[in-house]
Each structure stands twice: as structure tokens, then as C-alpha cells.
Design an enzyme around this catalytic site. Structure first.
Site, PDB file in Angstrom:
ATOM      1  N   HIS A   7      46.431  33.175  50.391  1.00  0.00           N
ATOM      2  CA  HIS A   7      46.882  32.111  51.462  1.00  0.00           C
ATOM      3  C   HIS A   7      46.700  30.518  50.919  1.00  0.00           C
ATOM      4  O   HIS A   7      47.496  30.023  51.188  1.00  0.00           O
ATOM      5  CB  HIS A   7      46.129  32.543  52.817  1.00  0.00           C
ATOM      6  N   CYS A  20      69.351  38.296  50.643  1.00  0.00           N
ATOM      7  CA  CYS A  20      68.229  37.789  50.740  1.00  0.00           C
ATOM      8  C   CYS A  20      67.302  38.176  49.490  1.00  0.00           C
ATOM      9  O   CYS A  20      66.181  37.955  49.414  1.00  0.00           O
ATOM     10  CB  CYS A  20      67.413  37.872  52.246  1.00  0.00           C
TER      11      CYS A  20
HETATM   12  C1  PEP Z   1      65.290  42.743  48.271  1.00  0.00           C
HETATM   13  O1  PEP Z   1      64.885  43.953  48.253  1.00  0.00           O
HETATM   14  O2  PEP Z   1      66.006  42.455  47.853  1.00  0.00           O
HETATM   15  C2  PEP Z   1      64.238  42.179  49.441  1.00  0.00           C
HETATM   16  C3  PEP Z   1      64.552  40.989  49.632  1.00  0.00           C
HETATM   17  O3  PEP Z   1      63.395  42.852  49.747  1.00  0.00           O
HETATM   18  P1  PEP Z   1      62.057  42.644  48.813  1.00  0.00           P
HETATM   19  O4  PEP Z   1      62.022  41.989  47.717  1.00  0.00           O
HETATM   20  O5  PEP Z   1      60.811  42.400  49.764  1.00  0.00           O
HETATM   21  O6  PEP Z   1      61.773  44.377  48.552  1.00  0.00           O
END
Ligand code: PEP
Ligand code: MG
Length: 833
Positions: free
Chosen positions: A300, A613
Site C-alpha cells: 500500500h 482494460c
Molecule cells: C486483462 O486480463 O486484460 C485484465 C485487465 O485483467 P488482469 O490483468 O487483472 O487479469
């Protein structure tokens, strides 16, 4: 009386941690137990940590335990087993951060300065300069004495103070990670230690105040440890100081004994470990860098450091830094080092770095708070990925239009039990407050795979990424999952939250989650707890099977977010953490692009929303393809947001769509890469020679400074994205032969993949500098794109070299009055249109 003889097997001897384990075992029995070190001839009460430490027991010392009392038989048996089996394991080194990769290579322009460096692992980018301070250490010599009241009163105060301290440590222990747990436990042993307590009491009995008694006790034991023959033990003196200072705070209040973390000027703070609250206490306007000997990249404190943009290194060797305490040092949190001597060239190097950072910030400022929007008006929302609510503020100040991914795993990691509903609720509410009306996608826990959580005891698996992970563990840990969903729903009453489920691979999972959610909603309704009845439910699109039932999924959920990290690994069947197969892990593979195109089209056909994402979102080179896909949003780490918005603003979505169509027709990822490189070249028609790449009478003092400044300028003028890499390519040529031509001229040159728009840069220096064996005052730097037409590079180079042989040409350049004049001369003489 029973006697047990053995040799000390602990590499660091008996220091606070093993001593606290010994003390705990001994205290289970009534017998008197004495520890004797045969080498130092020192004996101790084995029920006291401090007394044990005082025996100065080191590796291989002959030791003896004498046990005397009615339960000596059972104590003997228990201690023999403990000494043989458990004691050797008591000294497992505290976690330091593993050096995952070798130290990052230094850019040549920096390496050539031969800076004196101490390396660490870079966990928060940026650089800073200040006085090196050790924080956490407390100086009892500076604490003023306090007069005693009556002995009874002082005794009561001490008793209460010790109770408060123990309660506070016990509370911290509940949420402690392994490392913290061990340290806190050692602190608790000190606070409850018989010898420690009786020393305090004896000081009160001679009329001292609590404050004076604590100070005297701290000094007494501090001296004892300082005099130990073990370096490790000498360092443990800090633990005594820490506990004694906390005790003073517990007795007299934190106002009277304010923590000594006050910074008086620009400082680089080093600490064994720093708690998040200690970090928050530091004055951020003076804190220029942080060096932690322990602590991982997800602690953190490190996350806080990142959100406050404090350059930070972890896993740094504190001992090597000791010699530089109170001296001026420089930290580079991107390259992972502390420079312990700041030479003038090094200082100038970082002045240039500051200049570049300021220019970039100024340029991006214009886009930061604008919505992501292409040149032709197509919207592409730019959101932030966060892992804790403390990051939300900085995400929005970086211009995030929303939080596109709140990874919640971290709230469950590095602790001994799962967070409770209220804790989660408060965290989500904090994020909502920072969002100020903007939306937040909270992803439910994605534990398992590469994100282990010790207390869930999920057994190790051969293929963790294909195994028990994310939604797949929800049924077994249903109460924990429900707690999280309840917390999200409760928080949804206060802001725009969306729920997203990770690793969905089938319709069964979606339907199951919806049932669980329905149950929780019902519960909340019956408890009259408000929540957003229309809270959107979405899924991560990261398992390829979903792409083939996307139409059906659209009927069940409100939105999707493509997890490009996992989708790439599952589509290509490549473990994203296995270096051996990394070359197959390529999101530019046409199969991957076609999958994306298919899902985006389908989702939109059904009138639903889709974002992305994964890490791909922040890759500038791939951005034209993402814009071409027509995604609704891309989400990335906050610092990438301003640059991404700027790039989007320069793109035309229709051209990007055409580019994507072409990319999907490519047969290999490499072809796609070439296509993207060509596209970048066509994006700007910056001429080969332009006044913004020409500077006159500059005060640059070495070849390194010239190459750096010119490469940085190409970055600032948008012709190159990685100036250090471009400079390294230039140096690769300089290593073979220095490009000084004589007559005060030098022509560094390269054909590099790191220059997007070929350029001829010019720098006329205020004073000549050494350039290999020659002197140079006029530098003409050729940087040509690797994909640019054939032998243009050599043609320009030889034409230039020939011209420089002529005095008239040289004089014109040396005496030119402006950048425009030089631009005209070069264009005419080199026949560049
Ligand atoms: C992904 O798999 O692109 C994602 C955003 O999730 P993580 O990286 O947390 O698995
Ligand atoms: Mg994922």
C-alpha cells in the site's frame, strides 16, 4: 533440574524474532528457564526477549538451557522439540522484494557519465534530488525530560500506556502481512517482555517520570544491542527505539510526542519499511523520493507513492546507503537507482530530463481534461485502471473520464483475512467521492492464477491460469463474494458504480452470478438498505469462448470490457508470464484483431457498451487500431491518460478503420507491425529539414549532451517516441567510428526503428566540444526511419560529407543568423525538397 545443550543454528544469531519465539515457548511453563551462551558466558532469563538478545548468541555458539521447576519434564520435551525442529525455521529472512528482472539497462547518454549508483527495483517512476534521510529512527537524546509526579501516578500511567500500546499492536497484527506480522510480533514481545517491564518499573521506583524511565530503558537496551558482535543484532536496536517511542506516544499522546517524520527540505527518505500512515504523514512537497529496503511493488505504501508521483525504489541495500546519510543524492524511480555523487554532468542530464518532462506536461495539459475525441469528432472515452481507492484522486487529476477497471484483488492480498463488508464499503465510497459523479467499474475479486491469497489456502496448481481462478472460486468462497457484492451495492447508493465479473467463460456462470446478485438485492431490500436498483452488470471479455456466444451474453449483461492481457493469452494459448513463449504472446496477431472486431460489432449491434482494460489500451502504437475498432472506452494506468488523449486527438477514425481492415487482412503479426509503422510515418508530413530541429549557439558540453538534447528534441517535436532508444542507436554507430569530420563538424547518424519521421537535426554549439579525436562545434544529426526508402540515408550522408569539405558551405552554416537560414542552406545544398 534438566539441561539441554545445543549449538545455535541461526545464521543471524538470537535476535528479536527468534527470541520472541523462544520466549513464547518458555512462558508456557512455570519452571525457571535460563539460557546460557557458552562462548560469551552470558546467561539470560529465557522468558524475556531482551534478556535473550543480551546473551549475544551467534551462529554456532554452544548454548545451554537449564530448566528448573515442577513441570521441567514437559518443558524439557517441548523445548527439545522446539530447538530441533522449529527454531531453525524462525529466522526465515523477511521478505525483501525479489529482483524479478536484472537491473534495467541505463541509456548510453547516462551510462557514459559513469555515475556512482546503488541499484534497487523501480516501482514508482520519476526522479528527484534531496538529502538522504533515514526515517523511522528515533533519537532519544533530543527528547526533553519530564518531571515526575507521585510514584503511584507514574505507575498508573505506565500501566495504562503499556496496555494501550499492546492493544494497538494487536489491532495492527490482525491486518498484518507476513512480514509486518513478524515485525509486529517482535515488537509485542518487547512490550510484554518481563525484563523490559521490570527495567521500566525500577526506573520509576527511583523517582523518575514515565518519560524519563522509557528514555533510560530505551538507551539501556539500545546500548546492549549496539554492542553486539552481530551486525544484524545491532540493527535490531531500531526495534527497541520504535517500541519505546510508541510507548511514549501511548502514555503522553501523539501530540506531545509527535512522530519525528518532519522533513525540513527536499529529502530522499530511506526506511526499512514504512507504513501507509507514516507515508501519509510525510510532507509531500519536500519528499523527493523513497527508498525501501523491504516492500513489494503492490504494498500500500508503494501504491500511495505512485499516486503521489513520488519516485520509489524497493529492495535497495540499506547498508550500502548508510555512508551517504545526510548527503545530497538523486533517485531515478524509472531506471531503478540512487546516484550517490551528483557530478555536474549528471546534474545537467537531469536538468534536461526536467525540461523535457515540463514541455510534455505543458503540451498535454491542453488535452488532459478534454474528453477523448479524434480529429474527426469520434469519441473514445479514456478511463483509468486502479487497484485501491487511494489511487482514484490521481486518476482523475490525470484526466480519467471514469474508472474503467477497479481491480479489487489487492484489497484481499498481503493480509491475514478477507476485508469485512464495512471496510470494503468505505473504500468504495472513498473512490465514489473522488469520482465526483463519474462512473466506476468495480471488478469483483480475480483471485487465483497469478494472484494468490494465502489465507484462502488454494492449493498450488500446474496450470494456475487455466485453473481455479476468479469466478471459478466464487462458489467455494460464497460468503466472501457475497460480502463484496453487498459492499458494492451499498456503496452504489452514493455514486455511479457498475459491477464487472472476471473470467466469465460460459452462460452458466453469468446466470449463476445473476442469481447470487438477485439474492443480495432481496436481502438489502428487506433490510431497507438503499442501493442503485439499476446498477449495471458487466463481464470481462477475456476467455475466447465468450466471443462465440456474445449475442447471447448481450441479452444477459449490460456491458463488456475486453481483458486484452488474458484474452491474448487464452486465444493464443500462451502463458503471459512464461518468457519462453513470450514471442507468441502478441496482441497484433490478425486472429486477435479479428476477434476484437467481431465482438465490438456484435456488442454494438445489440445496443450494448464495450471497453478495453488490458495493457493494450496504453500502447500508443496500437491506438489507431483501437480507435478503428470503434470501442466505447479504453482504460489504462492513470499516467498514460494525457498522452493517449493527445494521440487520439491527432487521429482520424475513418483512416483508422481502414487501417484496421488492412491489419485484419495481414497474415502475420509482423506484417501488422510494419503496417502500423508505415501508418505512423504517413501521419505527419514533417519535412526532413525543419527549423524546429535546428538550434543555435547552445551551451552543450559533451557528445552525450548533444546526442541527448537532439534526440529529446525529436521526441518533443513528435518524430520519435523513445528518445533514449534512438540515442542508443546513434551511439551504436559512434562506437564503430566517431563521426567527427574535422573542420569543427560532426555528423552522427542512424537508420533506426525508433524514429518515426526522418529528420536532419542541427546544433551549433556556443563552444567546441570533444567529438572522438576531433573537436566539433557544428553537429548535423541524421536520423532516418528504418522503413524509409532504401539508401536515402547513405546518399544524404555522403552528400553532406562532400559539402563539408568546402569552406564556403561550412562558413555559411557557422555564420548563419537563424535556424531558418540554416534550414534554407541545407535544403538547397542537399537538394531536399
Ligand atoms: C486483462 O486480463 O486484460 C485484465 C485487465 O485483467 P488482469 O490483468 O487483472 O487479469
Ligand atoms: Mg484478466
Amino acid at each position: 533440574m534438566k539441561t539441554l545443550s545445543f549449538r545455535c543454528e541461526l545464521p543471524n544469531g538470537i535476535h528479536a524474532r527468534p527470541a520472541s519465539h523462544i520466549e513464547a515457548v518458555c512462558n508456557r511453563f512455570d519452571s525457571e528457564i535460563i539460557w546460557t551462551n557458552g562462548r560469551t558466558k552470558l546467561s539470560a532469563n529465557a522468558k524475556s526477549v531482551l534478556s535473550l538478545i543480551g546473551t549475544d548468541t551467534l551462529l554456532d555458539d554452544p548454548c545451554q538451557l537449564t530448566i528448573d521447576g515442577h513441570d521441567e519434564e514437559t518443558a524439557f520435551a517441548a523445548l527439545r522439540e522446539f530447538i530441533e525442529k522449529d527454531l531453525p525455521a524462525c529466522d526465515a529472512p523477511l521478505e525483501t522484494t525479489e529482483q524479478e528482472d536484472e537491473h534495467l539497462a541505463l541509456p548510453r547518454n547516462l551510462a557514459n557519465l559513469n555515475p556512482k549508483l546503488i541499484r534497487g527495483r523501480a516501482v514508482s517512476a520519476g526522479f528527484g534530488q534531496g538529502q538522504l534521510l533515514h526515517i523511522g529512527a528515533i533519537n532519544f537524546d533530543n527528547i526533553e525530560s519530564i518531571a515526575a509526579t507521585t510514584q503511584d501516578e507514574e505507575q498508573d500511567r505506565l500501566k495504562q500506556g503499556l496496555e494501550t500500546l499492546k492493544t494497538s499492536i494487536n489491532i495492527q497484527l490482525k491486518a498484518a502481512t507476513h512480514t509486518e506480522f513478524e515485525v509486529l510480533n517482535a515488537h509485542l514481545s518487547i512490550a510484554t517482555d518481563r525484563e523490559f517491564n521490570s527495567t521500566l518499573a525500577s526506573k520509576l521506583s527511583i523517582g523518575k517520570s514515565c518519560a524519563d524511565a522509557v528514555i533510560a530503558t530505551a538507551k539501556h537496551y539500545g546500548e546492549m544491542m549496539k554492542n553486539s558482535s552481530s551486525t544484524y543484532l545491532r540493527e535490531r536496536e531500531l526495534d527497541i527505539r520504535d517500541v519505546c517511542f510508541q510507548l511514549l506516544q501511548a502514555i503522553y499522546g501523539e501530540q506531545r510526542f509527535a512522530s519525528q517524520l518532519e522533513l525540513t527540505g527536499p529529502s530522499i527518505c530511506m526506511a526499512d519499511d514504512l507504513t501507509p500512515s507514516q507515508f501519509l504523514e510525510l510532507d509531500k512537497s519536500k519528499l523527493k523520493g523513497l527508498l525501501l529496503t523491504h516492500g513489494g511493488s503492490t504494498s500500500h505504501t508503494v501504491i500511495l507513492a505512485r499516486s503521489f508521483a513520488i519516485p520509489t525504489l524497493v529492495g535497495i541495500d540499506g547498508n550500502s546507503l548508510q555512508a551517504y546519510l545526510n548527503q545530497e543524492v538523486l533517485i531515478d524511480g524509472s531506471l531503478g537507482f540512487v546516484a550517490t555523487e551528483i557530478s555536474e554532468p549528471l546534474s545537467r542530464y537531469y536538468q534536461q530530463e526536467s525540461f523535457v518532462a515540463e514541455q510534455v506536461a505543458k503540451r498535454q495539459e491542453a488535452y488532459r481534461f478534454e474528453p477523448g475525441c479524434s480529429q474527426d469528432g469520434k469519441k473514445l472515452e479514456v478511463a483509468a485502471n486502479i487497484a485501491h481507492s487511494v489511487e482514484a484522486d490521481s486518476a482523475f487529476t490525470n484526466g480519467a473520464e471514469a474508472i474503467g477497471l477497479f481491480r479489487t484483488e489487492m484489497l484481499y492480498m498481503d493480509r491475514s483475512n478477507a476485508p469485512e463488508e464495512d471496510e470494503l464499503y468505505n473504500i468504495f465510497c472513498q473512490a465514489i467521492e473522488a469520482a465526483n459523479g463519474k462512473s466506476i467499474i468495480i471488478r469483483t475479486i480475480d483471485i487465483g492464477g497469478d494472484k494468490p491469497v494465502d489465507y484462502l489456502n488454494i492449493p498450488a496448481e500446474n496450470n494456475p491460469f487455466l485453473g481455479y481462478r476468479a469466478i471459478r472460486i466464487y462458489q467455494e468462497f460464497l460468503p466472501m463474494v457475497k460480502t463484496q457484492l453487498r459492499a458494492i451495492l451499498r456503496a452504489s447508493a452514493h455514486g455511479r458504480l457498475k459491477i464487472m465479473i472476471p473470467m466469465i467463460s460460459s452462460m452458466e456462470e453469468i446466470l449463476w452470478v445473476k442469481d447470487v446478485l438477485a439474492e443480495i438485492r432481496q436481502e438489502l431490500r428487506s433490510e431497507h438498505i438503499p442501493f442503485d436498483e439499476k446498477i449495471p452488470l458487466g463481464i470481462m471479455l477475456e476467455v475466447p469462448s465468450v466471443a462465440f456466444i456474445i449475442d447471447q451474453c448481450c441479452e444477459e449483461v449490460d456491458f463488456f470490457s475486453i481483458g486484452s492481457n488474458d484474452l491474448t493469452q487464452y486465444l493464443m494459448a500462451v502463458d503471459r508470464d512464461n518468457a519462453k513463449v513470450l514471442k507468441n504472446y502478441n496482441s497484433l496477431n490478425p486472429a486477435f484483431l479479428r476477434t476484437l472486431d467481431h465482438v465490438v460489432n456484435e456488442v454494438h449491434r445489440h445496443g450494448k457498451w464495450i471497453g478495453l482494460c488490458g495493457e493494450l489500451g496504453a500502447k500508443g502504437s496500437v491506438l489507431p487500431l483501437l480507435l478503428g475498432l470503434g470501442l466505447d472506452e479504453i482504460s489504462m494506468s492513470a499516467p498514460s491518460i494525457p498522452a493517449t488523449k493527445e494521440r487520439i486527438a491527432r487521429l482520424d477514425s475513418r483512416e483508422c478503420r481502414q487501417l484496421l481492415n488492412k491489419a485484419m487482412q495481414c497474415r502475420t503479426a509482423l506484417e501488422v507491425e510494419h503496417l502500423l509503422a508505415q501508418f505512423r510515418m504517413t501521419q505527419s508530413d514533417a519535412p526532413l529539414v525543419a527549423a524546429d530541429c535546428i538550434s543555435l549557439d547552445r551551451d552543450l558540453r559533451s557528445k552525450e549532451e548533444v546526442i541527448k538534447t537532439l534526440a529529446d528534441n525529436l521526441y518533443l517535436t513528435g518524430r520519435c517516441r523513445y528518445p533514449n532508444k534512438l540515442a542508443d542507436d546513434l551511439w551504436a554507430r559512434e562506437d564503430v567510428f566517431s563521426t567527427g569530420l574535422g573542420f569543427g563538424f560532426a555528423i552522427p547518424h542512424t537508420k533506426s526503428e525508433h524514429i518515426e519521421q526522418s529528420a536532419i537535426s542541427v546544433c551549433r554549439l556556443a563552444k567546441p566540444i570533444q567529438w572522438g579525436d576531433e573537436e566539433a562545434r557544428f553537429v548535423i544529426m541524421l536520423t532516418l526511419n528504418k522503413h524509409a526508402a532504401g539508401d536515402q540515408h547513405m546518399k544524404i550522408f555522403s552528400r553532406l560529407a562532400r559539402k563539408i569539405m568546402h569552406a564556403e558551405f561550412r562558413d555559411h552554416l557557422m555564420n548563419a543568423e537563424s535556424a531558418h537560414q540554416i534550414e534554407a542552406i541545407l535544403k538547397a545544398e542537399l537538394e531536399i525538397i
